[in-house]
Scaffold this motif. Structure first.
Motif, PDB file in Angstrom:
ATOM      1  N   ILE A  34      48.225  42.506  30.869  1.00  0.00           N
ATOM      2  CA  ILE A  34      47.542  41.269  31.262  1.00  0.00           C
ATOM      3  C   ILE A  34      48.344  40.542  32.734  1.00  0.00           C
ATOM      4  CG2 ILE A  34      48.021  38.922  30.373  1.00  0.00           C
ATOM      5  CD1 ILE A  34      47.580  40.551  27.620  1.00  0.00           C
ATOM      6  N   GLN A  35      49.546  40.935  32.917  1.00  0.00           N
ATOM      7  CA  GLN A  35      50.069  40.046  33.965  1.00  0.00           C
ATOM      8  C   GLN A  35      49.778  40.851  35.344  1.00  0.00           C
ATOM      9  OE1 GLN A  35      51.633  37.788  34.928  1.00  0.00           O
ATOM     10  NE2 GLN A  35      53.859  37.721  34.883  1.00  0.00           N
ATOM     11  N   LYS A  36      49.507  42.036  35.205  1.00  0.00           N
ATOM     12  CA  LYS A  36      48.688  42.671  36.485  1.00  0.00           C
ATOM     13  C   LYS A  36      47.331  42.318  36.960  1.00  0.00           C
ATOM     14  CE  LYS A  36      47.185  47.470  37.930  1.00  0.00           C
ATOM     15  NZ  LYS A  36      47.072  48.548  37.556  1.00  0.00           N
ATOM     16  N   ASP A  37      46.717  42.207  35.681  1.00  0.00           N
ATOM     17  CA  ASP A  37      45.208  41.592  36.019  1.00  0.00           C
ATOM     18  C   ASP A  37      45.247  40.022  36.410  1.00  0.00           C
ATOM     19  OD1 ASP A  37      42.163  41.628  35.059  1.00  0.00           O
ATOM     20  OD2 ASP A  37      42.952  39.734  34.286  1.00  0.00           O
ATOM     21  N   PHE A  38      46.040  39.325  35.828  1.00  0.00           N
ATOM     22  CA  PHE A  38      46.130  38.085  36.244  1.00  0.00           C
ATOM     23  C   PHE A  38      46.684  38.077  37.765  1.00  0.00           C
ATOM     24  CE2 PHE A  38      45.485  36.508  32.347  1.00  0.00           C
ATOM     25  CZ  PHE A  38      45.482  35.229  32.230  1.00  0.00           C
ATOM     26  N   LEU A  39      47.706  38.882  38.302  1.00  0.00           N
ATOM     27  CA  LEU A  39      48.272  38.921  39.466  1.00  0.00           C
ATOM     28  C   LEU A  39      47.001  39.254  40.446  1.00  0.00           C
ATOM     29  CD1 LEU A  39      51.492  40.444  38.787  1.00  0.00           C
ATOM     30  CD2 LEU A  39      51.121  38.001  39.666  1.00  0.00           C
ATOM     31  N   GLN A  40      46.202  40.117  40.056  1.00  0.00           N
ATOM     32  CA  GLN A  40      44.991  40.653  41.085  1.00  0.00           C
ATOM     33  C   GLN A  40      44.272  39.769  41.266  1.00  0.00           C
ATOM     34  OE1 GLN A  40      44.242  44.364  39.054  1.00  0.00           O
ATOM     35  NE2 GLN A  40      45.842  45.553  40.684  1.00  0.00           N
ATOM     36  N   ARG A  41      44.300  38.539  40.451  1.00  0.00           N
ATOM     37  CA  ARG A  41      43.298  37.434  40.187  1.00  0.00           C
ATOM     38  C   ARG A  41      44.147  36.181  40.944  1.00  0.00           C
ATOM     39  NH1 ARG A  41      41.713  35.317  35.779  1.00  0.00           N
ATOM     40  NH2 ARG A  41      42.981  36.812  34.554  1.00  0.00           N
ATOM     41  N   ASN A  42      45.302  36.484  41.678  1.00  0.00           N
ATOM     42  CA  ASN A  42      46.030  35.470  42.327  1.00  0.00           C
ATOM     43  C   ASN A  42      46.607  34.481  41.416  1.00  0.00           C
ATOM     44  OD1 ASN A  42      46.286  36.822  45.077  1.00  0.00           O
ATOM     45  ND2 ASN A  42      44.130  36.111  45.188  1.00  0.00           N
ATOM     46  N   GLU A  43      46.800  34.755  40.000  1.00  0.00           N
ATOM     47  CA  GLU A  43      47.495  33.952  39.189  1.00  0.00           C
ATOM     48  C   GLU A  43      48.496  34.496  38.485  1.00  0.00           C
ATOM     49  OE1 GLU A  43      44.386  32.473  36.370  1.00  0.00           O
ATOM     50  OE2 GLU A  43      43.065  32.631  37.824  1.00  0.00           O
ATOM     51  N   ILE A  44      49.174  33.963  37.593  1.00  0.00           N
ATOM     52  CA  ILE A  44      50.540  34.490  36.768  1.00  0.00           C
ATOM     53  C   ILE A  44      50.116  34.094  35.365  1.00  0.00           C
ATOM     54  CG2 ILE A  44      52.696  34.391  36.477  1.00  0.00           C
ATOM     55  CD1 ILE A  44      53.403  33.620  39.470  1.00  0.00           C
TER      56      ILE A  44
END
Length: 140
Positions: A34-44
């Motif tokens: 989940i963290q990886k997915d958010f980070l790849q969308r420039n979110e945390i």
């Protein structure tokens, strides 16, 4: 942004409600994805650190919250936490995709050579060291 324990409460509750309870090991890997997915969308997704432990990425406070279950599925009640509906679609997709995998398959995925965990863990030299979010975003 959430804190990892609140997010884990949502994940655990969802899995119980869906009749697919997960273990702490599975939860740790799902949080990582989940963290990886958010980070790849420039979110945390959450502000807590992820550390490189022997069996892969771990959010320590979440691990210790659920460690009493050992390797068994987590069955806990009244730990519901709300997630924004805009985030729930991303989170639910990852949870539903990953919870059906064998936990050791997820360990193997997160241990891939040149992945974020591998770069930090370094055959135990980096045990319990933080995996930087920029590294998670860059190489997963």
């Amino acid at each position: 942004m959430y804190n990892a324990l609140d997010l884990s409460k949502y994940i655990v509750s969802k899995c119980i409600e869906d009749g697919r309870p997960i273990s702490n090991l599975q939860l740790q890997k799902i949080l990582y994805y989940i963290q990886k997915d958010f980070l790849q969308r420039n979110e945390i997704a959450f502000s807590d650190d992820i550390e490189a432990w022997q069996f892969g990425p771990v959010v320590p406070n979440v691990y210790y919250h659920y460690c009493g279950y050992g390797a068994m599925p987590i069955f806990i009640t009244k730990e519901v936490f709300s997630i924004l509906s805009s985030d729930a679609s991303y989170i639910d997709k990852i949870v539903e995709e990953k919870r059906v995998l064998d936990p050791w398959e997820m360990v193997a995925e997160t241990h891939k050579e040149d992945g974020a965990w591998s770069k930090i863990y370094r055959k135990g030299l980096g045990n319990h060291c933080v995996i930087p979010t920029d590294l998670i975003k860059a190489v997963g």
